[in-house]
Design an enzyme around this catalytic site. Sequence first.
Site, mmCIF file in Angstrom:
data_model
loop_
_atom_site.group_PDB
_atom_site.id
_atom_site.type_symbol
_atom_site.label_atom_id
_atom_site.label_comp_id
_atom_site.label_asym_id
_atom_site.label_seq_id
_atom_site.Cartn_x
_atom_site.Cartn_y
_atom_site.Cartn_z
ATOM 1 N N GLN A 149 -41.210 -2.518 -12.837
ATOM 2 C CA GLN A 149 -41.779 -3.803 -12.486
ATOM 3 C C GLN A 149 -43.302 -3.771 -12.554
ATOM 4 O O GLN A 149 -43.942 -4.697 -13.040
ATOM 5 C CB GLN A 149 -41.333 -4.188 -11.079
ATOM 6 C CG GLN A 149 -41.835 -5.563 -10.644
ATOM 7 C CD GLN A 149 -41.346 -5.931 -9.258
ATOM 8 O OE1 GLN A 149 -40.671 -5.165 -8.598
ATOM 9 N NE2 GLN A 149 -41.692 -7.104 -8.815
ATOM 10 N N ILE A 172 -39.950 2.778 -24.156
ATOM 11 C CA ILE A 172 -38.813 3.477 -24.747
ATOM 12 C C ILE A 172 -38.142 2.550 -25.746
ATOM 13 O O ILE A 172 -38.243 1.320 -25.616
ATOM 14 C CB ILE A 172 -37.798 3.936 -23.673
ATOM 15 C CG1 ILE A 172 -37.303 2.737 -22.854
ATOM 16 C CG2 ILE A 172 -38.407 4.993 -22.775
ATOM 17 C CD1 ILE A 172 -36.211 3.087 -21.856
ATOM 18 N N TYR A 178 -32.897 8.203 -5.008
ATOM 19 C CA TYR A 178 -34.238 7.663 -5.228
ATOM 20 C C TYR A 178 -35.234 8.329 -4.281
ATOM 21 O O TYR A 178 -36.298 8.799 -4.700
ATOM 22 C CB TYR A 178 -34.223 6.152 -5.013
ATOM 23 C CG TYR A 178 -35.566 5.480 -5.178
ATOM 24 C CD1 TYR A 178 -36.084 5.214 -6.441
ATOM 25 C CD2 TYR A 178 -36.312 5.092 -4.067
ATOM 26 C CE1 TYR A 178 -37.318 4.589 -6.598
ATOM 27 C CE2 TYR A 178 -37.540 4.462 -4.213
ATOM 28 C CZ TYR A 178 -38.037 4.215 -5.476
ATOM 29 O OH TYR A 178 -39.259 3.605 -5.629
ATOM 30 N N LYS A 191 -38.389 10.990 -4.991
ATOM 31 C CA LYS A 191 -39.768 10.705 -4.597
ATOM 32 C C LYS A 191 -40.363 11.846 -3.781
ATOM 33 O O LYS A 191 -41.527 12.222 -3.967
ATOM 34 C CB LYS A 191 -39.840 9.389 -3.824
ATOM 35 C CG LYS A 191 -39.571 8.156 -4.673
ATOM 36 C CD LYS A 191 -40.495 8.095 -5.885
ATOM 37 C CE LYS A 191 -40.280 6.852 -6.722
ATOM 38 N NZ LYS A 191 -41.131 6.842 -7.939
#
Length: 230
Positions: A1, A24, A133, A137
């Site tokens: 985003q 990509i 996720y 991180k």
Amino acid sequence: QIGSELTMELRKRYGNANVVAGYIPGAEPKGELKESGPSAIADVTDGEAIASVVKEYHIDTIYNLAALLSVVAESKPKLAWKIGIDGLWNVLEVAREQGCAVFTPSSIGAFGKDTPKDKTPQDTLQRSNTTIYGVCKVTGELLSDYYFNRFGVDTHSVRFPGLISYVTLPGGGTTDYAVEIYYDAIRRGAFTCNVKAGTYMDMMYMPDALNAVVQLMEADPSRLKHRNSF
């Protein structure tokens, strides 16, 4: 985003020709993003390809935004790790070899249920083992710190909350409902919110996030107490 909007912000500040938009295959830049400056295939899972782009365009700073967002990552954990960690490793290796600075966004998803929620310390408990996720991180922060301490790579990151933008369509983040509600109101005339009443979720306006990234990357590295991640 954040990718397309950050690219345009950097071009506004540093000149269109000086910022290369990586993409990509199948996700080529369109419209103003394509027309305003150079672009190149830059798949983080291909270290040699990243190195080639860095050499061709004389890149001195890499903004590594490649990742699967939280909701999507949970359905594709192996791919999330491949992009988020193996991809980051490739970027850091290229940066080490070519002398680049690297920005890789982290997330409040790096925190876990036992992290202090009131005035959360910079250095604190990070047991984000409930989502891939969050695991990625935490690992990304540690890996970036390692490359700075071991090899001197100029690595930086920011722990972002959910980013709210009116420009980019929602892409699978936990706070996307805050934007989707408006799109669904127009398209369907109704919206079903899956967030329980009374739930607190941190959010940040995209222009503020972009400004934070630029300020961090322009700051004198010698004056930074923390690198990965604010």
